[in-house]
Design a protein around this motif. Structure first.
Motif, PDB file in Angstrom:
ATOM      1  N   VAL A   9      73.244  20.323  67.674  1.00 46.23           N
ATOM      2  CA  VAL A   9      72.333  20.736  68.736  1.00 46.23           C
ATOM      3  C   VAL A   9      72.142  19.598  69.724  1.00 46.23           C
ATOM      4  N   LEU A 102      70.232  23.861  74.323  1.00 49.79           N
ATOM      5  CA  LEU A 102      70.163  22.940  73.192  1.00 49.79           C
ATOM      6  C   LEU A 102      70.975  23.459  72.010  1.00 49.79           C
ATOM      7  N   ASP A 103      70.913  24.758  71.785  1.00 50.70           N
ATOM      8  CA  ASP A 103      71.709  25.342  70.699  1.00 50.70           C
ATOM      9  C   ASP A 103      73.202  25.186  70.961  1.00 50.70           C
ATOM     10  N   TYR A 133      63.969  20.689  67.943  1.00 49.40           N
ATOM     11  CA  TYR A 133      65.120  19.902  68.400  1.00 49.40           C
ATOM     12  C   TYR A 133      64.743  18.422  68.484  1.00 49.40           C
TER      13      TYR A 133
END
Length: 532
Positions: A9, A102-103, A133
């Motif tokens: 991530v 972010l993923d 995160y």
């Protein structure tokens, strides 16, 4: 690093950009912005973003940009959840947009004007994403620091306290907080400016207030706040009350003695009175009699705190003056507790010379305290023209009652047992009258080293009207380091355990002393009185 769907991530950065001048960005901020995969920033519906304009020179053409456009910028909306509901929905949607990046393993920088954690929009992303995160927050120079720099004035110095307030607070709340603090910054002006200005005026701070608009940015403006046209004030502006230390002081009156004057100093200065009729209202002198409450700063009202801070001169019984923090530029005049008249005239003489004088009094100044002495002198020549105000304080009786429960919950009388200013025969007559009327009694000044008989005489007199087991609250040094509050029966009241720092609350025939389930004893007087 954590793994999500076999992809590393990305990392979230909340990056502070400083107050507006791109040169005030930190090295860390520039580094992160220039390397980010995604740069996000908030804007209104017009699409222009101040945050993006500050960081523009460091953006790359191949970077992904995520404008987070507010659906509303005022309190008006047709959203079923109202303004707050519309914003919560927007923040949730914006956070999920960033989460998608972010993923996918992208580094996301969210730009934040000033500091990300100081009244900023970034914090709404942080609260929704930081637990999911890897996240770093990069601080930035706040608008508060920029405003102080542009004014060239310290915000706080030494032991001063800085209070930061949103201008959206109610006027009464703003007034109280501005009166009680040393220095202050009021954020979010714009439409709130008239309210903030009134609060500054009501708190007596308008003359100190400075206005700063768009500090370090194009269109920067600074000015005394009292001179600013309300129609010209944008949202990105501040009201600033800088440090009071080092401000020009009014010249010291020739007849006033500096420092902690003793009894002779106060009496001597008061004796050197100005000529009758010499009061000059233009000079702005005044006297305010301030109630300190029964003990330390927790019992002091915001209004009283503000008056003490604004005074040029502090006058009072030395023991009470010692409870007031020392401030640079103020002069303190302490005296014995038996020179009330001289102290009052001394304060009024200082005011006639243009000084702002605070006369301090324990508890409430109108209850067996200095307000009467000051007003008595102020109603005679040569002091009739001197402005005098009284600022209330928590009384010793009410403080003691709160510690015991609610013994003053019904009708009560307040009597001083001191016979220094009235004969004991008058005290006894009043005690009999109050006892005959079945009033709860709050007894002030019960005893001292030179007065040792009054408590016993009062007890015996009251036993003629009250049952021996009538609750008596003995409260000593309430709010102080040696506080002791206990309840005894009237017949067991021991004069040897009572001194000038003690107040006695004598119950009526209806007053109850009850041991509760947790072992504590409470004393209370019912609000309903039985029909006879």
């Amino acid at each position: 690093m954590t793994e999500h769907q076999n992809i590393t991530v990305g990392r979230l950065y909340g990056v502070g950009l400083g107050p507006g001048d791109p040169d005030l960005m930190t090295v860390r901020a520039v580094e992160l912005i220039s390397k980010a995969d995604v740069v996000a920033y908030h804007s209104a519906r017009h699409g222009r973003s101040i945050a993006r304009s500050i960081a523009a020179r460091h953006l790359r053409a191949d970077q992904l940009e995520e404008p987070l456009v507010y659906p509303v910028t005022t309190g008006t909306t047709d959203h079923p959840g109202g303004y707050r509901g519309a914003l919560d929905e927007f923040y949730a949607e914006a956070a999920e947009r960033l989460a998608a990046h972010l993923d996918a393993g992208r580094t996301v920088v969210v730009l934040a004007e000033g500091d990300p954690m100081f009244y900023g929009s970034y914090m709404h992303m942080h609260k929704r994403l930081a637990h999911r995160y890897p996240t770093e927050v990069v601080p930035g120079v706040t608008s508060v620091s920029a405003a102080a720099a542009r004014l060239g004035r310290p915000l706080v110095e030494a032991e001063e306290v800085l209070t930061i307030l949103p201008g959206t607070l109610p006027e009464e709340e703003l007034t109280a907080r501005l009166a009680a603090t040393d220095s202050a910054v009021v954020m979010k002006l714009g439409r709130t400016f008239p309210t903030v200005r009134r609060a500054l005026e009501r708190s007596g701070r308008l003359a100190e207030a400075q206005f700063v608009e768009r500090a370090t940015m194009a269109g920067e403006r600074t000015a005394p706040l009292a001179e600013v046209d309300p129609e010209s004030v944008p949202y990105f502006s501040l009201a600033v009350l800088p440090s009071r230390i080092g401000l020009p002081q009014a010249p010291e009156p020739e007849s006033a003695e500096s420092g902690a004057a003793g009894e002779s100093g106060v009496a001597g200065a008061a004796g050197a009175a100005a000529e009758p009729g010499s009061f000059d209202p233009v000079a702005g002198g005044s006297v305010v009699v301030v109630g300190l409450g029964p003990a330390g700063p927790l019992w002091l009202t915001p209004e009283a705190r503000g008056e003490l801070a604004a005074a040029d001169e502090l006058v009072g019984y030395t023991t009470y003056l010692d409870r007031v923090p020392v401030r640079a530029g103020q002069r303190r005049h302490g005296s014995d507790n038996k020179v009330e008249a001289e102290r009052a005239e001394f304060a009024l003489d200082l005011a006639r010379r243009g000084r702002r004088v605070a006369v301090v009094s324990s508890g409430d100044p109108g209850v067996f305290a200095m307000a009467t002495a000051v007003l008595e002198a102020a109603c005679a020549d040569p002091y009739r023209e001197v402005p005098v105000r009284i600022v209330p304080g928590m009384t010793a009786a009410h403080a003691a009652a709160s510690r015991a429960g609610a013994p003053l919950g019904h009708d009560y009388a307040v009597v001083s047992l001191s016979d220094r200013l009235k004969p004991w025969s008058v005290v006894a007559e009043r005690l009999r009258a109050a006892a005959g009327a079945d009033l709860v009694l709050a007894l002030y000044n019960p005893g001292s080293r030179s007065r040792t008989t009054q408590v016993g005489l009062a007890r015996d007199l009251l036993l003629e009207h009250r049952a021996p087991d009538t609750p008596v609250v003995m409260a000593r040094d309430v709010g102080g380091p040696t506080e002791r509050v206990r309840t005894v029966k009237l017949a067991d009241l021991d004069p040897a355990e009572v001194d000038m720092r003690t107040i006695l609350l004598i119950g009526s025939s209806q007053t109850q002393a009850v041991r509760r389930g947790d072992g504590t004893e409470v004393v209370w007087t019912p609000r309903r009185y039985p029909e006879r």
